[in-house]
Design a protein around this motif. Sequence first.
Motif, PDB file in Angstrom:
ATOM      1  N   ARG A  67       0.876  -1.183   0.000  1.00  0.00           N
ATOM      2  CA  ARG A  67       0.000   0.000   0.000  1.00  0.00           C
ATOM      3  C   ARG A  67       0.905   1.223   0.000  1.00  0.00           C
ATOM      4  NH1 ARG A  67      -4.133  -0.463   4.823  1.00  0.00           N
ATOM      5  NH2 ARG A  67      -5.250   1.140   3.687  1.00  0.00           N
ATOM      6  N   ARG A  68       0.499   2.241  -0.762  1.00  0.00           N
ATOM      7  CA  ARG A  68       1.339   3.424  -0.868  1.00  0.00           C
ATOM      8  C   ARG A  68       0.475   4.679  -0.996  1.00  0.00           C
ATOM      9  NH1 ARG A  68       5.685   3.503  -5.607  1.00  0.00           N
ATOM     10  NH2 ARG A  68       6.412   1.735  -4.386  1.00  0.00           N
ATOM     11  N   GLN A  69       0.864   5.731  -0.311  1.00  0.00           N
ATOM     12  CA  GLN A  69       0.237   7.045  -0.466  1.00  0.00           C
ATOM     13  C   GLN A  69       1.031   7.795  -1.521  1.00  0.00           C
ATOM     14  OE1 GLN A  69      -2.453   8.345   0.701  1.00  0.00           O
ATOM     15  NE2 GLN A  69      -2.949   7.162   2.496  1.00  0.00           N
ATOM     16  N   VAL A  70       0.368   8.236  -2.569  1.00  0.00           N
ATOM     17  CA  VAL A  70       1.025   8.980  -3.641  1.00  0.00           C
ATOM     18  C   VAL A  70       0.582  10.432  -3.534  1.00  0.00           C
ATOM     19  CG1 VAL A  70       1.281   9.204  -6.133  1.00  0.00           C
ATOM     20  CG2 VAL A  70       1.124   6.936  -5.100  1.00  0.00           C
ATOM     21  N   HIS A  71       1.556  11.336  -3.473  1.00  0.00           N
ATOM     22  CA  HIS A  71       1.273  12.765  -3.320  1.00  0.00           C
ATOM     23  C   HIS A  71       1.488  13.459  -4.662  1.00  0.00           C
ATOM     24  CE1 HIS A  71       1.166  12.190   0.998  1.00  0.00           C
ATOM     25  NE2 HIS A  71       2.255  11.453   0.860  1.00  0.00           N
ATOM     26  N   ARG A  72       0.439  14.122  -5.141  1.00  0.00           N
ATOM     27  CA  ARG A  72       0.514  14.888  -6.383  1.00  0.00           C
ATOM     28  C   ARG A  72      -0.313  16.149  -6.242  1.00  0.00           C
ATOM     29  NH1 ARG A  72       0.136   9.941  -8.714  1.00  0.00           N
ATOM     30  NH2 ARG A  72       1.994   9.297  -9.779  1.00  0.00           N
ATOM     31  N   ASN A  73       0.272  17.263  -6.644  1.00  0.00           N
ATOM     32  CA  ASN A  73      -0.432  18.549  -6.656  1.00  0.00           C
ATOM     33  C   ASN A  73      -1.125  18.851  -5.330  1.00  0.00           C
ATOM     34  OD1 ASN A  73       0.329  18.754  -9.374  1.00  0.00           O
ATOM     35  ND2 ASN A  73      -1.511  17.702 -10.042  1.00  0.00           N
ATOM     36  N   GLY A  74      -0.483  18.518  -4.237  1.00  0.00           N
ATOM     37  CA  GLY A  74      -1.044  18.795  -2.922  1.00  0.00           C
ATOM     38  C   GLY A  74      -2.082  17.793  -2.446  1.00  0.00           C
ATOM     39  N   ASP A  75      -2.430  16.830  -3.286  1.00  0.00           N
ATOM     40  CA  ASP A  75      -3.396  15.793  -2.909  1.00  0.00           C
ATOM     41  C   ASP A  75      -2.662  14.488  -2.608  1.00  0.00           C
ATOM     42  OD1 ASP A  75      -5.597  17.465  -3.289  1.00  0.00           O
ATOM     43  OD2 ASP A  75      -5.738  16.941  -5.412  1.00  0.00           O
ATOM     44  N   SER A  76      -3.309  13.651  -1.827  1.00  0.00           N
ATOM     45  CA  SER A  76      -2.744  12.354  -1.486  1.00  0.00           C
ATOM     46  C   SER A  76      -3.746  11.266  -1.878  1.00  0.00           C
ATOM     47  CB  SER A  76      -2.460  12.297   0.009  1.00  0.00           C
ATOM     48  OG  SER A  76      -1.961  11.046   0.358  1.00  0.00           O
ATOM     49  N   GLU A  77      -3.282  10.276  -2.641  1.00  0.00           N
ATOM     50  CA  GLU A  77      -4.142   9.162  -3.064  1.00  0.00           C
ATOM     51  C   GLU A  77      -3.548   7.849  -2.575  1.00  0.00           C
ATOM     52  OE1 GLU A  77      -3.800   9.498  -7.340  1.00  0.00           O
ATOM     53  OE2 GLU A  77      -5.818  10.329  -7.442  1.00  0.00           O
ATOM     54  N   PRO A  78      -4.349   6.979  -1.963  1.00  0.00           N
ATOM     55  CA  PRO A  78      -3.842   5.655  -1.600  1.00  0.00           C
ATOM     56  C   PRO A  78      -3.926   4.694  -2.793  1.00  0.00           C
ATOM     57  CG  PRO A  78      -6.012   6.002  -0.641  1.00  0.00           C
ATOM     58  CD  PRO A  78      -5.657   7.258  -1.381  1.00  0.00           C
ATOM     59  N   TRP A  79      -2.860   3.973  -3.054  1.00  0.00           N
ATOM     60  CA  TRP A  79      -2.774   2.977  -4.126  1.00  0.00           C
ATOM     61  C   TRP A  79      -2.339   1.649  -3.524  1.00  0.00           C
ATOM     62  CZ3 TRP A  79      -3.370   3.760  -9.521  1.00  0.00           C
ATOM     63  CH2 TRP A  79      -3.644   5.074  -9.892  1.00  0.00           C
ATOM     64  N   VAL A  80      -2.672   0.562  -4.226  1.00  0.00           N
ATOM     65  CA  VAL A  80      -2.237  -0.766  -3.805  1.00  0.00           C
ATOM     66  C   VAL A  80      -1.581  -1.484  -4.983  1.00  0.00           C
ATOM     67  CG1 VAL A  80      -3.906  -1.047  -1.947  1.00  0.00           C
ATOM     68  CG2 VAL A  80      -4.524  -1.765  -4.236  1.00  0.00           C
ATOM     69  N   LEU A  81      -0.508  -2.204  -4.688  1.00  0.00           N
ATOM     70  CA  LEU A  81       0.158  -3.056  -5.673  1.00  0.00           C
ATOM     71  C   LEU A  81      -0.440  -4.441  -5.526  1.00  0.00           C
ATOM     72  CD1 LEU A  81       2.417  -3.584  -7.763  1.00  0.00           C
ATOM     73  CD2 LEU A  81       3.935  -4.048  -5.824  1.00  0.00           C
ATOM     74  N   ILE A  82      -0.973  -4.981  -6.616  1.00  0.00           N
ATOM     75  CA  ILE A  82      -1.664  -6.272  -6.540  1.00  0.00           C
ATOM     76  C   ILE A  82      -0.967  -7.346  -7.350  1.00  0.00           C
ATOM     77  CG2 ILE A  82      -3.891  -5.139  -6.180  1.00  0.00           C
ATOM     78  CD1 ILE A  82      -4.489  -6.134  -9.182  1.00  0.00           C
ATOM     79  N   TYR A  86      -3.551 -10.044 -13.252  1.00  0.00           N
ATOM     80  CA  TYR A  86      -2.578  -9.049 -13.714  1.00  0.00           C
ATOM     81  C   TYR A  86      -1.858  -8.493 -12.492  1.00  0.00           C
ATOM     82  CZ  TYR A  86      -5.206  -9.166 -18.057  1.00  0.00           C
ATOM     83  OH  TYR A  86      -5.819  -9.584 -19.197  1.00  0.00           O
ATOM     84  N   ASN A  87      -0.598  -8.162 -12.657  1.00  0.00           N
ATOM     85  CA  ASN A  87       0.172  -7.546 -11.583  1.00  0.00           C
ATOM     86  C   ASN A  87       0.323  -6.064 -11.888  1.00  0.00           C
ATOM     87  OD1 ASN A  87       0.481 -10.118 -10.561  1.00  0.00           O
ATOM     88  ND2 ASN A  87       2.518 -10.389 -11.427  1.00  0.00           N
ATOM     89  N   GLY A  88       0.026  -5.221 -10.907  1.00  0.00           N
ATOM     90  CA  GLY A  88       0.151  -3.784 -11.113  1.00  0.00           C
ATOM     91  C   GLY A  88      -0.559  -3.026 -10.007  1.00  0.00           C
ATOM     92  N   TRP A  89      -0.916  -1.787 -10.292  1.00  0.00           N
ATOM     93  CA  TRP A  89      -1.443  -0.869  -9.293  1.00  0.00           C
ATOM     94  C   TRP A  89      -2.916  -0.551  -9.514  1.00  0.00           C
ATOM     95  CZ3 TRP A  89       1.453   0.681  -5.212  1.00  0.00           C
ATOM     96  CH2 TRP A  89       2.832   0.430  -5.283  1.00  0.00           C
ATOM     97  N   LEU A  90      -3.645  -0.440  -8.401  1.00  0.00           N
ATOM     98  CA  LEU A  90      -5.046   0.000  -8.404  1.00  0.00           C
ATOM     99  C   LEU A  90      -5.191   1.113  -7.376  1.00  0.00           C
ATOM    100  CD1 LEU A  90      -7.032  -3.371  -8.167  1.00  0.00           C
ATOM    101  CD2 LEU A  90      -6.633  -2.006 -10.213  1.00  0.00           C
ATOM    102  N   GLN A  91      -6.111   2.049  -7.638  1.00  0.00           N
ATOM    103  CA  GLN A  91      -6.438   3.017  -6.607  1.00  0.00           C
ATOM    104  C   GLN A  91      -7.199   2.283  -5.512  1.00  0.00           C
ATOM    105  OE1 GLN A  91      -8.515   6.127  -8.772  1.00  0.00           O
ATOM    106  NE2 GLN A  91      -6.757   7.461  -8.453  1.00  0.00           N
ATOM    107  N   GLU A  92      -6.840   2.531  -4.288  1.00  0.00           N
ATOM    108  CA  GLU A  92      -7.442   1.813  -3.162  1.00  0.00           C
ATOM    109  C   GLU A  92      -8.954   2.050  -3.061  1.00  0.00           C
ATOM    110  OE1 GLU A  92      -6.863   1.849   1.596  1.00  0.00           O
ATOM    111  OE2 GLU A  92      -5.016   1.670   0.422  1.00  0.00           O
ATOM    112  N   ALA A  93      -9.438   3.153  -3.607  1.00  0.00           N
ATOM    113  CA  ALA A  93     -10.874   3.456  -3.560  1.00  0.00           C
ATOM    114  C   ALA A  93     -11.709   2.431  -4.336  1.00  0.00           C
ATOM    115  CB  ALA A  93     -11.122   4.854  -4.124  1.00  0.00           C
TER     116      ALA A  93
END
Length: 112
Positions: A67-82, A86-93
């Motif tokens: 699980r990773r918090q990605v910070h962009r343009n002052g916002d923070s989004e949680p992502w998960v590596l699955i 398929y192997n890759g990233w999804l937004q945790e939402a």
Amino acid sequence: MTVLFCSCDSRREESPVIPPVNYPLSRLSVGYGVVTASYIHVLAEPKSDAASMGYVRRGSIVEIMERRQVHRNGDSEPWVLIEGSYNGWLQEANIQIYDNESQAKTAAENLR
């Protein structure tokens, strides 16, 4: 009468230690996730404009490796590596996270 206090200590103020979203020494994976969106693209990187590796549908069970918090343009989004079809990233939402696979299977059956 004026009193001045000076310090010769040039140490910088320490910033607090913030632990990562997942604790890598605790176990091999973070848990299991059930996809809640109708379908969602699995991305090569944790950003919305990354290349698509494929997609997963609602009710799919995936193993969450990080699980990773990605910070962009002052916002923070949680992502998960699955890992899954398929192997890759999804937004945790777009997923629900469970501690173990049996909980995820039960939740997936309720979504279908």
